[in-house]
Design a protein around this motif. Structure first.
Motif, mmCIF file in Angstrom:
data_model
loop_
_atom_site.group_PDB
_atom_site.id
_atom_site.type_symbol
_atom_site.label_atom_id
_atom_site.label_comp_id
_atom_site.label_asym_id
_atom_site.label_seq_id
_atom_site.Cartn_x
_atom_site.Cartn_y
_atom_site.Cartn_z
ATOM 1 N N ALA A 302 0.810 -1.226 0.000
ATOM 2 C CA ALA A 302 0.000 0.000 0.000
ATOM 3 C C ALA A 302 0.839 1.270 0.000
ATOM 4 C CB ALA A 302 -0.949 -0.019 1.196
ATOM 5 N N ASP A 303 1.929 1.310 0.771
ATOM 6 C CA ASP A 303 2.726 2.531 0.884
ATOM 7 C C ASP A 303 3.462 2.885 -0.406
ATOM 8 O OD1 ASP A 303 1.949 2.889 3.491
ATOM 9 O OD2 ASP A 303 3.709 1.895 4.343
ATOM 10 N N ARG A 304 3.609 1.942 -1.328
ATOM 11 C CA ARG A 304 4.314 2.193 -2.582
ATOM 12 C C ARG A 304 3.381 2.176 -3.786
ATOM 13 N NH1 ARG A 304 9.104 -2.029 -2.905
ATOM 14 N NH2 ARG A 304 10.134 -0.440 -4.173
ATOM 15 N N CYS A 305 2.122 1.868 -3.541
ATOM 16 C CA CYS A 305 1.187 1.641 -4.635
ATOM 17 C C CYS A 305 0.619 2.948 -5.187
ATOM 18 C CB CYS A 305 0.046 0.740 -4.163
ATOM 19 S SG CYS A 305 -1.156 0.361 -5.453
ATOM 20 N N PRO A 306 0.665 3.167 -6.497
ATOM 21 C CA PRO A 306 0.091 4.376 -7.083
ATOM 22 C C PRO A 306 -1.437 4.330 -7.163
ATOM 23 C CG PRO A 306 0.972 2.989 -8.814
ATOM 24 C CD PRO A 306 1.344 2.338 -7.515
ATOM 25 N N ASP A 307 -2.024 3.144 -6.973
ATOM 26 C CA ASP A 307 -3.471 2.980 -7.111
ATOM 27 C C ASP A 307 -4.132 2.592 -5.794
ATOM 28 O OD1 ASP A 307 -3.203 3.401 -9.923
ATOM 29 O OD2 ASP A 307 -2.593 1.299 -10.141
ATOM 30 N N VAL A 308 -3.532 2.958 -4.677
ATOM 31 C CA VAL A 308 -4.014 2.523 -3.371
ATOM 32 C C VAL A 308 -5.432 3.045 -3.092
ATOM 33 C CG1 VAL A 308 -2.962 4.486 -2.155
ATOM 34 C CG2 VAL A 308 -3.402 2.334 -0.933
ATOM 35 N N LEU A 309 -6.245 2.206 -2.477
ATOM 36 C CA LEU A 309 -7.594 2.557 -2.039
ATOM 37 C C LEU A 309 -7.652 2.507 -0.517
ATOM 38 C CD1 LEU A 309 -9.610 0.317 -4.548
ATOM 39 C CD2 LEU A 309 -9.322 2.818 -4.671
ATOM 40 N N PRO A 310 -8.626 3.156 0.105
ATOM 41 C CA PRO A 310 -8.727 3.106 1.567
ATOM 42 C C PRO A 310 -8.785 1.682 2.114
ATOM 43 C CG PRO A 310 -10.135 4.839 0.719
ATOM 44 C CD PRO A 310 -9.599 4.105 -0.472
ATOM 45 N N VAL A 311 -9.486 0.782 1.417
ATOM 46 C CA VAL A 311 -9.619 -0.593 1.899
ATOM 47 C C VAL A 311 -8.280 -1.329 1.885
ATOM 48 C CG1 VAL A 311 -10.152 -1.572 -0.367
ATOM 49 C CG2 VAL A 311 -11.036 -2.682 1.696
ATOM 50 N N CYS A 312 -7.341 -0.867 1.063
ATOM 51 C CA CYS A 312 -6.039 -1.530 0.968
ATOM 52 C C CYS A 312 -5.265 -1.443 2.285
ATOM 53 C CB CYS A 312 -5.198 -0.911 -0.150
ATOM 54 S SG CYS A 312 -5.938 -1.048 -1.800
ATOM 55 N N ARG A 313 -5.540 -0.407 3.075
ATOM 56 C CA ARG A 313 -4.802 -0.208 4.325
ATOM 57 C C ARG A 313 -5.469 -0.885 5.516
ATOM 58 N NH1 ARG A 313 -0.821 3.339 3.335
ATOM 59 N NH2 ARG A 313 -1.049 4.806 1.597
ATOM 60 N N THR A 314 -6.654 -1.402 5.324
ATOM 61 C CA THR A 314 -7.375 -1.988 6.459
ATOM 62 C C THR A 314 -7.845 -3.418 6.206
ATOM 63 O OG1 THR A 314 -9.457 -1.035 5.659
ATOM 64 C CG2 THR A 314 -8.174 0.264 7.245
ATOM 65 N N GLY A 315 -8.107 -3.776 4.945
ATOM 66 C CA GLY A 315 -8.654 -5.092 4.636
ATOM 67 C C GLY A 315 -7.601 -6.183 4.598
ATOM 68 N N GLU A 316 -8.048 -7.411 4.750
ATOM 69 C CA GLU A 316 -7.151 -8.563 4.679
ATOM 70 C C GLU A 316 -6.956 -8.964 3.219
ATOM 71 O OE1 GLU A 316 -6.868 -13.213 6.225
ATOM 72 O OE2 GLU A 316 -8.452 -11.878 6.960
ATOM 73 N N MET A 317 -5.685 -9.011 2.783
ATOM 74 C CA MET A 317 -5.379 -9.329 1.397
ATOM 75 C C MET A 317 -5.166 -10.839 1.241
ATOM 76 S SD MET A 317 -5.448 -6.424 -0.200
ATOM 77 C CE MET A 317 -6.645 -5.745 0.975
ATOM 78 N N GLN A 318 -5.624 -11.376 0.132
ATOM 79 C CA GLN A 318 -5.411 -12.772 -0.209
ATOM 80 C C GLN A 318 -5.408 -12.891 -1.727
ATOM 81 O OE1 GLN A 318 -9.098 -15.232 0.336
ATOM 82 N NE2 GLN A 318 -9.780 -13.430 1.492
ATOM 83 N N LEU A 319 -5.033 -14.049 -2.238
ATOM 84 C CA LEU A 319 -5.055 -14.277 -3.680
ATOM 85 C C LEU A 319 -6.489 -14.523 -4.121
ATOM 86 C CD1 LEU A 319 -1.926 -16.514 -4.395
ATOM 87 C CD2 LEU A 319 -2.347 -14.228 -5.285
ATOM 88 N N TRP A 320 -7.032 -13.575 -4.892
ATOM 89 C CA TRP A 320 -8.385 -13.712 -5.415
ATOM 90 C C TRP A 320 -8.327 -14.111 -6.895
ATOM 91 C CZ3 TRP A 320 -7.857 -8.963 -2.418
ATOM 92 C CH2 TRP A 320 -8.490 -9.032 -1.166
ATOM 93 N N PRO A 321 -9.336 -14.824 -7.405
ATOM 94 C CA PRO A 321 -9.379 -15.132 -8.840
ATOM 95 C C PRO A 321 -9.345 -13.853 -9.668
ATOM 96 C CG PRO A 321 -11.006 -16.429 -7.641
ATOM 97 C CD PRO A 321 -10.464 -15.426 -6.662
#
Length: 341
Positions: A302-321
């Motif tokens: 998230a801290d390096r991402c140019p397309d970061v969204l608010p959910v990126c800093r709070t949600g749990e990330m996993q591999l999605w289809p």
């Protein structure tokens, strides 16, 4: 109807059994009294004849993950999860059984060729030894096979009785590749296998590996920073960041139409042949990867991402289809965020 075939060291398996299944793999080091996670929840599967490339910045966990598959990680590392080789968990199997799997079942081309060979034994002897131990053949037969292998990687017969210090770094790397092929393994784990090789020899080595995949149905897991090499030689590509796989799918699709911003940044960092603009000013990625010892919530990128969204800093990330045969650990890959349905 399922047919049966002998697996590594005589283990009988079926065609329905994947060659390698890695499930929720974690590797943690102890440093200064604190746990430092180097690999965090890695999952993937390899079938006979599969080729998987592993890409990512230095320190993202590629080599640690690869070495832990055969329990070759540094002493003191804690490895958790499952590494199923033909259905057998290599993380819990006895050392005697693991020694039988190494070489004959799965072999490794180590990154440090300059220090990986025994300096007081000839290169021929170092290849002959595992052939004699695992294949139970006469020394003369093992020497013949070892000489043929060395010749296939560009080491002529007149030099096979030389010692490692008599060979250049690139030649030692070729010896390591010949050694990995010595016992006809089902899986080769290659950590930067062509880094020290010139272009002509690199093409020769890659063709040798490709021929082994075609004819013997071996599986190859290749780690390198060269994305063009992975796109050319590997069917699938896994991109790692901060100890996790953040994108997985067919190599050319992943590089040509990446779903994760980190993969996009990696692919843009390489100049494009025939494009003067990208050659003179290749794109980069600002900032540094997070420290392994940090504790964070949300997406590690998230801290390096140019397309970061608010959910990126709070949600749990996993591999999605993220399309047929593809997955990405990015919320933008989800249909409700405009990703692939």
């Amino acid at each position: 109807m399922t047919t049966e075939a002998p697996g590594a060291a005589g283990k009988t398996t079926t065609e329905d059994t994947p060659l390698l299944e890695v499930r929720d793999l974690h590797v943690t080091y102890r440093q200064g009294g604190n746990d430092v996670p180097a690999v965090r929840g890695v999952d993937f599967t390899l079938a006979p004849g599969d080729t998987l490339g592993i890409a990512g910045e230095s320190g993202c966990g590629k080599s640690t993950m690869a070495l832990s598959l055969l329990r070759l990680q540094d002493r003191g590392a804690r490895v958790e999860g499952e590494v199923l080789f033909r259905g057998e968990n290599l993380l819990t199997t006895a050392w005697s059984r693991l020694r039988a799997v190494r070489w004959a079942g799965a072999s490794v081309v180590f990154q440090g060729a300059m220090s990986a060979l025994n300096p007081v034994r000839t290169v021929l002897d170092q290849i002959v030894e595992p052939i004699v131990l695992h294949d139970k053949v006469r020394v003369s037969e093992a020497e013949r096979r070892a000489t043929e292998l060395l010749d296939s990687v560009g080491i002529p017969a007149r030099r096979v009785r030389g010692y490692p210090h008599e060979f250049s770094g690139g030649q030692r790397q070729r010896v390591m590749i010949a050694m990995a092929l010595a016992c006809r393994p089902d899986l080769i784990i290659a950590d930067e296998p062509t880094t020290a090789l010139d272009v002509m020899v690199q093409a020769q080595i890659l063709e040798l590996l490709a021929e082994s995949v075609r004819e013997s149905r071996i599986a190859v897991m290749m780690i390198t920073h060269d994305l063009s090499l992975l796109a050319h030689t590997c069917d699938r590509l896994a991109v790692m960041y901060a100890g996790r796989i953040v994108e997985l799918g067919p190599s050319r699709q992943v590089l040509q139409a990446p779903e994760h911003p980190y993969t996009r940044a990696l692919s843009r960092a390489f100049p494009t042949i025939g494009d003067p603009a990208s050659r003179r000013a290749p794109a980069g990625l600002a900032g540094d990867p997070p420290r392994p010892s940090r504790t964070s919530v949300g997406c590690d990128f998230a801290d390096r991402c140019p397309d970061v969204l608010p959910v990126c800093r709070t949600g749990e990330m996993q591999l999605w289809p993220a399309g047929p045969g593809r997955s990405a650990a990015c919320v933008r890959a989800l249909p409700d965020q405009g990703g692939t349905p």
